[in-house]
Enzyme design. Sequence first.
Site, PDB file in Angstrom:
ATOM      1  N   LYS A 147      34.817  44.818  41.034  1.00  0.00           N
ATOM      2  CA  LYS A 147      36.121  44.633  40.394  1.00  0.00           C
ATOM      3  C   LYS A 147      36.515  43.157  40.379  1.00  0.00           C
ATOM      4  O   LYS A 147      37.114  42.670  39.416  1.00  0.00           O
ATOM      5  CB  LYS A 147      37.197  45.450  41.108  1.00  0.00           C
ATOM      6  N   LYS A 169      47.033  37.466  41.078  1.00  0.00           N
ATOM      7  CA  LYS A 169      46.665  37.986  42.401  1.00  0.00           C
ATOM      8  C   LYS A 169      45.178  38.286  42.462  1.00  0.00           C
ATOM      9  O   LYS A 169      44.492  37.956  43.436  1.00  0.00           O
ATOM     10  CB  LYS A 169      47.490  39.249  42.694  1.00  0.00           C
TER      11      LYS A 169
END
Length: 310
Positions: free
Chosen positions: A182, A250
């Site tokens: 990811k 983030k």
Amino acid sequence: MSLDLPPLSGQKLGIIGLGHMGHPMAKRLKNAGAQVYIHSRNRSRLEELEQSGMIYCSSAAEMAEKVDTGTLLVCVSDTSALEEVVHGDYGILTGLQPGALVIDMGTSQVMNTRSIAALIQQKGACYLDAPVSGGVVGAEEGTLSIMVGGTEEGFLRAGPLFDVLGKNISHIGPSGTGQITKAANQMIVAMTIDAVAEALVLAQAAGADPGKVQKALRGGFADSRILELHGKRMIDRTFQPGATATIQLKDVHQALELADHSGVTLPGLSKNAELWENMLAQGLGQYDQSGFICMIENLQSIQENKQGDE
């Protein structure tokens, strides 16, 4: 003559985090026959789900007890939220039953993932890190890409659930490898959004219709889902978030932290992070990721104003 049962009929599933992604995922799992337990810090957001027959739990610990040896899905926004859900005062570990399966479907830091997996396994339960890609549309339509780290046994057990939520489902390897994948995904997304935004700004400034440029690039080597979906949003000026710029930054920071931990230098991503930071500094953090083009346009305006003052 027996009737075909829904694929998750009789399964107990708990979902913690019912935001942009968790909400449609919960609905799909309920429609697939599961008995669904739900928990969120803001219960008022869950009225529709409760009315549909899902069962509210006041804490992650209560959910873990009620799900028993079933499956707990965690769909929270960041690593600190995951840590709180797992081993906070009323976290999963407090009520976790041996034989349960815990799946983190958010985007969390690899090092923390491996520590949490070890804690879950010490309780006699199984842990998978299974972050997703595909956005809200993918969650609604059950077409998410799901990248899974953990044991083969856990992956096979979660198979029917994953089949309800996604299409491209990959077991990458042991704990943490789903989150590594990811991180790679989010790097490519962040940097490709930059490339698409800058290309469309250049097209406009040089005298071409950005919409026609975007269509012309489809099908060639520059084509991508980013060009297709985010490029279209940039042209249409639709910046209502599926995923916000704040979340994207983030994820970029998380990838850079992983690179530092792994002894790798990523110069392109480091520069890209500065641009996403600039977007937030311009007050655009709650825009969709495609709002990145606004930041590029603002930089262009600043440059033009400087040249005008000289």
